[in-house]
Design an enzyme around this catalytic site. Structure first.
Site, PDB file in Angstrom:
ATOM      1  N   PHE A  71       0.865  -1.178   0.000  1.00 12.15           N
ATOM      2  CA  PHE A  71       0.000   0.000   0.000  1.00 12.15           C
ATOM      3  C   PHE A  71       0.901   1.227   0.000  1.00 12.15           C
ATOM      4  O   PHE A  71       1.750   1.380   0.871  1.00 12.15           O
ATOM      5  CB  PHE A  71      -0.901  -0.024   1.231  1.00 12.15           C
ATOM      6  CG  PHE A  71      -1.954   1.053   1.219  1.00 12.15           C
ATOM      7  CD1 PHE A  71      -3.113   0.892   0.481  1.00 12.15           C
ATOM      8  CD2 PHE A  71      -1.766   2.227   1.924  1.00 12.15           C
ATOM      9  CE1 PHE A  71      -4.077   1.888   0.459  1.00 12.15           C
ATOM     10  CE2 PHE A  71      -2.734   3.224   1.902  1.00 12.15           C
ATOM     11  CZ  PHE A  71      -3.888   3.057   1.168  1.00 12.15           C
ATOM     12  N   ASP A  96       3.691  -3.737   9.708  1.00 12.01           N
ATOM     13  CA  ASP A  96       2.435  -3.028   9.491  1.00 12.01           C
ATOM     14  C   ASP A  96       1.313  -4.074   9.535  1.00 12.01           C
ATOM     15  O   ASP A  96       1.309  -5.024   8.738  1.00 12.01           O
ATOM     16  CB  ASP A  96       2.485  -2.311   8.136  1.00 12.01           C
ATOM     17  CG  ASP A  96       1.206  -1.528   7.847  1.00 12.01           C
ATOM     18  OD1 ASP A  96       0.134  -1.959   8.297  1.00 12.01           O
ATOM     19  OD2 ASP A  96       1.288  -0.505   7.148  1.00 12.01           O
ATOM     20  N   TYR A 117      -9.559   1.455  11.647  1.00 14.43           N
ATOM     21  CA  TYR A 117     -10.875   1.521  10.984  1.00 14.43           C
ATOM     22  C   TYR A 117     -11.177   0.338  10.075  1.00 14.43           C
ATOM     23  O   TYR A 117     -12.235   0.273   9.480  1.00 14.43           O
ATOM     24  CB  TYR A 117     -11.040   2.831  10.195  1.00 14.43           C
ATOM     25  CG  TYR A 117      -9.912   3.181   9.240  1.00 14.43           C
ATOM     26  CD1 TYR A 117      -9.804   2.571   8.001  1.00 14.43           C
ATOM     27  CD2 TYR A 117      -8.958   4.131   9.588  1.00 14.43           C
ATOM     28  CE1 TYR A 117      -8.774   2.888   7.134  1.00 14.43           C
ATOM     29  CE2 TYR A 117      -7.918   4.466   8.730  1.00 14.43           C
ATOM     30  CZ  TYR A 117      -7.830   3.837   7.493  1.00 14.43           C
ATOM     31  OH  TYR A 117      -6.809   4.156   6.648  1.00 14.43           O
ATOM     32  N   ARG A 124     -11.741  -6.945  -5.021  1.00 11.93           N
ATOM     33  CA  ARG A 124     -11.273  -7.417  -3.720  1.00 11.93           C
ATOM     34  C   ARG A 124     -12.479  -7.604  -2.790  1.00 11.93           C
ATOM     35  O   ARG A 124     -13.362  -6.751  -2.724  1.00 11.93           O
ATOM     36  CB  ARG A 124     -10.343  -6.332  -3.175  1.00 11.93           C
ATOM     37  CG  ARG A 124      -9.510  -6.704  -2.004  1.00 11.93           C
ATOM     38  CD  ARG A 124      -8.524  -5.595  -1.698  1.00 11.93           C
ATOM     39  NE  ARG A 124      -9.209  -4.419  -1.140  1.00 11.93           N
ATOM     40  CZ  ARG A 124      -8.652  -3.558  -0.295  1.00 11.93           C
ATOM     41  NH1 ARG A 124      -7.397  -3.718   0.098  1.00 11.93           N
ATOM     42  NH2 ARG A 124      -9.324  -2.520   0.166  1.00 11.93           N
TER      43      ARG A 124
HETATM   44  C1  LIG Z   1      -5.053   1.045   5.138  1.00  9.17           C
HETATM   45  C2  LIG Z   1      -3.584   1.130   5.112  1.00  9.17           C
HETATM   46  C3  LIG Z   1      -2.942   2.327   5.448  1.00  9.17           C
HETATM   47  C4  LIG Z   1      -3.755   3.541   5.778  1.00  9.17           C
HETATM   48  O1  LIG Z   1      -2.990   4.629   6.170  1.00  9.17           O
HETATM   49  P1  LIG Z   1      -3.689   5.917   6.780  1.00  9.17           P
HETATM   50  O2  LIG Z   1      -2.554   6.652   7.370  1.00  9.17           O
HETATM   51  O3  LIG Z   1      -4.694   5.432   7.786  1.00  9.17           O
HETATM   52  O4  LIG Z   1      -4.385   6.626   5.681  1.00  9.17           O
HETATM   53  C5  LIG Z   1      -1.553   2.326   5.453  1.00  9.17           C
HETATM   54  N1  LIG Z   1      -0.840   1.218   5.142  1.00  9.17           N
HETATM   55  C6  LIG Z   1      -1.431   0.067   4.802  1.00  9.17           C
HETATM   56  C7  LIG Z   1      -0.613  -1.133   4.468  1.00  9.17           C
HETATM   57  C8  LIG Z   1      -2.819  -0.016   4.769  1.00  9.17           C
HETATM   58  O5  LIG Z   1      -3.423  -1.144   4.427  1.00  9.17           O
END
Ligand SMILES: *Cc1c(COP(=O)(O)O)cnc(C)c1O
Length: 413
Positions: A127, A198, A223, A372
């Site tokens: 991501f 993460d 969330y 997905r």
């Molecule tokens: C959902 C997600 C994020 C979201 O980051 P925000 O700072 O909450 O916008 C970051 N990294 C990964 C791998 C995710 O799946």
């Protein structure tokens, strides 16, 4: 799977020990929600909690709430509730800030702890915010750090003795592939590197065992599977052995050893408090607690088992009923090697997903061609798997995705 029918899935729901948790969520009627991996459903208790925090805690108790209603310690209290889900101890987690911000803090700490090394190992297909955050930090530090991108099969070989930190997402957001946390953490430690995990697509989806793997740092989202509400605070984990050993860069008063001493100079707390920066969003934290309270009563082993079953059935049914329509599985078939989502590739993926959503089956689309589906065992039923696949079959068979309204790009996919 050809002998399976809708009744088979209704029977599975009748025997499902987790089935009653569904009653604790608000779900619109007739909606099959397979996007809890992106935004978790709303716990019924959240509405009342939000009203109470606004009317009583804020409206009536005003500033006294910092002590009276425990606002000051809410981030730590929620962190302790998340701790159990990710296999760590009390006092090792804070619920605070956003995922990307927590990654920034941890990366900076880890690089500080390995001053002679310049390499960060990351997965290029992750991501993107994780990569963007690392790139921003490196540029800001201007000390010659570089990112070594590696994909899942060459991560281990990328971890050599010039690596300062390995920063990876345990479950891949697109494919759902689950990395081997223990093996990778061991390899990193063997060469003297630190590891940041993460857990955005892991926390609440499967039992994470950070301390058993001797992980150094972790972070994740509030969330998604934790059902904390849109933009809910994220979480941050620092293993106790590292607390107080390095400074995080966002040195605000909440991370000071004595915030209310109002000293002139920064002096970091030597415990998990050091990860904080400033005043936390109390309304959002309060609502996140509603999601976490549900998990306190749920058995992660049962959640994982049901999640694997839901995904297996979904894969099997799509392959049986939609075989001729060119959907190709982008997720592994091995249940132990995936998170709680299933992805298929199709060149018309965007339009297919829009047609599904219009038929009240909500998943999402990830460019360029992935559809997905997230499976959240607390509120997804077995029969939802059946109904979703029959809906998909209807869309493919009748080429409903051709309609112009399903082919208009939207801002958020
Ligand atoms: C959902 C997600 C994020 C979201 O980051 P925000 O700072 O909450 O916008 C970051 N990294 C990964 C791998 C995710 O799946």
């Amino acid at each position: 799977m050809s002998e399976l029918s809708r009744n088979f899935f209704l029977d599975l729901d009748r025997c499902d020990e987790l089935a009653s948790f569904r009653d604790e969520f608000h779900l619109p009627e007739d909606l099959i929600y397979l996007d809890g991996n992106s935004l978790g459903a709303m716990p019924l208790s959240a509405k009342q909690r939000a009203i109470d925090v606004v009317e009583r805690e804020w409206g009536q108790d005003l500033i006294t709430s910092w002590n009276k209603n425990n606002w000051f310690h809410l981030a730590e209290k929620l962190g302790d509730k998340i701790a159990r889900l990710i296999g760590v101890g009390l006092g090792e987690v804070m619920a605070c800030d956003a995922t990307g911000i927590n990654l920034y803090k941890l990366l900076a700490m880890a690089l500080d702890m390995r001053p002679d090394r310049k390499v960060i190992v990351m997965e290029g297909s992750n991501f993107p915010t994780d990569n963007y955050t690392a790139q921003g930090l490196i540029k800001h530090l201007d000390r010659g750090h570089q990112i070594r991108f590696a994909e899942k099969d060459d991560i281990l070989t990328a971890i050599t003795d010039d690596v300062a930190v390995v920063s990876l997402t345990q479950v891949h957001y697109k494919t759902g592939h689950l990395l081997d946390m223990e093996e990778i953490t061991n390899k990193a430690h063997e060469v003297g590197a630190l590891v940041i995990w993460d857990l955005c697509h892991s926390a609440g989806a499967l039992a994470v065992d950070l301390n058993n793997c001797n992980a150094d740092f972790a972070l994740g989202c509030g969330y998604k599977y934790l059902n904390g509400g849109p933009g809910a605070p994220a979480f941050i984990f620092v293993a106790r052995r590292h607390q107080g050993k390095a400074m995080q860069p966002l040195t605000g008063w909440w991370g000071h050893a004595a915030p209310f001493a109002f000293e002139k100079d920064y002096r970091p707390a030597d415990n998990i408090q050091q990860t904080l920066t400033g005043t936390q969003p109390i309304l959002s934290l309060a609502v996140l607690e509603c999601g976490l309270e549900i998990f306190e009563r749920a058995d992660m082993a049962k959640i994982r088992e049901k999640s694997m079953n839901l995904c297996d059935y979904f894969i099997g049914l799509v392959e049986e009923h939609c075989e001729e329509y060119g959907l190709s599985l982008a997720t592994t078939r091995h249940r132990e090697e995936r998170g709680s989502q299933v992805s298929f590739q199709h060149e018309k993926g965007f339009a297919i997903m829009q047609a599904l959503i219009a038929s009240k089956v909500v998943g999402d689309f990830r460019a360029p061609d992935i559809i997905r589906f997230g499976f959240t065992p607390l509120y997804t039923r077995y029969v939802d798997v059946w109904d979703a696949v029959i809906c998909l079959k209807n869309i493919m068979e009748n080429e409903l995705w051709r309609k112009p309204e399903y082919n208009q790009l939207t801002a958020v996919t």
